[in-house]
Design a protein around this motif. Structure first.
Motif, short mmCIF file in Angstrom:
data_model
loop_
_atom_site.label_atom_id
_atom_site.label_comp_id
_atom_site.label_asym_id
_atom_site.label_seq_id
_atom_site.Cartn_x
_atom_site.Cartn_y
_atom_site.Cartn_z
N THR A 152 -46.94 24.60 21.37
CA THR A 152 -47.50 24.95 22.68
C THR A 152 -48.84 25.65 22.52
O THR A 152 -49.80 25.33 23.22
CB THR A 152 -46.53 25.85 23.46
OG1 THR A 152 -45.28 25.17 23.59
CG2 THR A 152 -47.07 26.21 24.82
N ALA A 153 -48.92 26.59 21.58
CA ALA A 153 -50.16 27.33 21.36
C ALA A 153 -51.28 26.38 20.94
O ALA A 153 -52.40 26.48 21.44
CB ALA A 153 -49.95 28.41 20.31
N GLU A 154 -50.99 25.46 20.03
CA GLU A 154 -52.01 24.50 19.59
C GLU A 154 -52.47 23.60 20.72
O GLU A 154 -53.64 23.25 20.81
CB GLU A 154 -51.49 23.68 18.41
CG GLU A 154 -51.41 24.48 17.13
CD GLU A 154 -50.81 23.72 15.97
OE1 GLU A 154 -50.19 22.65 16.19
OE2 GLU A 154 -50.94 24.21 14.84
N ALA A 155 -51.56 23.25 21.63
CA ALA A 155 -51.92 22.40 22.77
C ALA A 155 -52.86 23.12 23.73
O ALA A 155 -53.62 22.49 24.46
CB ALA A 155 -50.66 21.95 23.50
N LEU A 156 -52.83 24.44 23.73
CA LEU A 156 -53.66 25.23 24.64
C LEU A 156 -55.05 25.53 24.09
O LEU A 156 -55.91 26.03 24.82
CB LEU A 156 -52.96 26.54 25.00
CG LEU A 156 -51.71 26.38 25.88
CD1 LEU A 156 -50.98 27.71 25.98
CD2 LEU A 156 -52.09 25.86 27.25
N ILE A 157 -55.30 25.24 22.82
CA ILE A 157 -56.61 25.53 22.24
C ILE A 157 -57.68 24.79 23.03
O ILE A 157 -57.57 23.59 23.29
CB ILE A 157 -56.65 25.13 20.75
CG1 ILE A 157 -55.73 26.05 19.95
CG2 ILE A 157 -58.08 25.18 20.21
CD1 ILE A 157 -55.58 25.67 18.50
N GLY A 158 -58.72 25.50 23.42
CA GLY A 158 -59.81 24.93 24.20
C GLY A 158 -59.59 24.99 25.70
O GLY A 158 -60.48 24.66 26.47
N SER A 159 -58.41 25.42 26.12
CA SER A 159 -58.11 25.54 27.55
C SER A 159 -58.75 26.80 28.12
O SER A 159 -59.02 27.75 27.39
CB SER A 159 -56.60 25.62 27.79
OG SER A 159 -55.95 24.47 27.33
N GLU A 160 -58.98 26.78 29.41
CA GLU A 160 -59.48 27.97 30.09
C GLU A 160 -58.34 28.62 30.85
O GLU A 160 -57.54 27.94 31.49
CB GLU A 160 -60.60 27.61 31.06
CG GLU A 160 -61.87 27.20 30.36
CD GLU A 160 -63.04 27.02 31.33
OE1 GLU A 160 -63.04 27.66 32.39
OE2 GLU A 160 -63.92 26.21 31.01
N LEU A 161 -58.25 29.93 30.75
CA LEU A 161 -57.25 30.69 31.48
C LEU A 161 -57.93 31.38 32.65
O LEU A 161 -59.09 31.77 32.55
CB LEU A 161 -56.62 31.74 30.57
CG LEU A 161 -55.89 31.24 29.34
CD1 LEU A 161 -55.47 32.41 28.46
CD2 LEU A 161 -54.69 30.41 29.73
N PRO A 162 -57.22 31.54 33.77
CA PRO A 162 -57.82 32.28 34.87
C PRO A 162 -58.02 33.74 34.45
O PRO A 162 -57.16 34.30 33.77
CB PRO A 162 -56.79 32.17 36.00
CG PRO A 162 -55.50 31.91 35.29
CD PRO A 162 -55.84 31.14 34.05
N GLY A 163 -59.14 34.31 34.78
CA GLY A 163 -59.41 35.69 34.40
C GLY A 163 -60.76 35.80 33.73
O GLY A 163 -61.54 34.84 33.71
#
Length: 84
Positions: free
Chosen positions: A16-27
């Motif tokens: 899951t963590a690797e899939a989120l690399i490069g994603s933007e989080l709100p904040g």
């Protein structure tokens, strides 16, 4: 524009963590005062003393003034946990 990076503690599994690399989080990533520490610039070897760090904050959370924990208090707290 300068990119800022913040580390966010999570309980995600590796996949899951690797899939989120490069994603933007709100904040936002905000600059927060901290105890002085030395930072070495990798490219030049120059050592600088910094008095800030960057923290990730959710957009809907009010900004709270940071109160860094003094290093001597961190050790005392850790010792209390070990003795319990």
């Amino acid at each position: 524009m300068t990119a800022k990076t913040a580390y966010v503690a999570t309980t995600f599994d590796v996949q899951t963590a690797e899939a989120l690399i490069g994603s933007e989080l709100p904040g936002t990533v905000v600059k927060v005062a901290s105890e002085p520490y030395d930072y070495v610039v990798k490219e030049t070897g120059e050592t600088m003393t910094l008095t800030h760090r960057y923290e990730y904050q959710l957009e809907d959370k009010p900004m709270v003034e940071s109160q860094p924990i003094a290093p001597e208090n961190v050790q005392v707290f850790a010792n209390d946990l070990l003795e319990a």
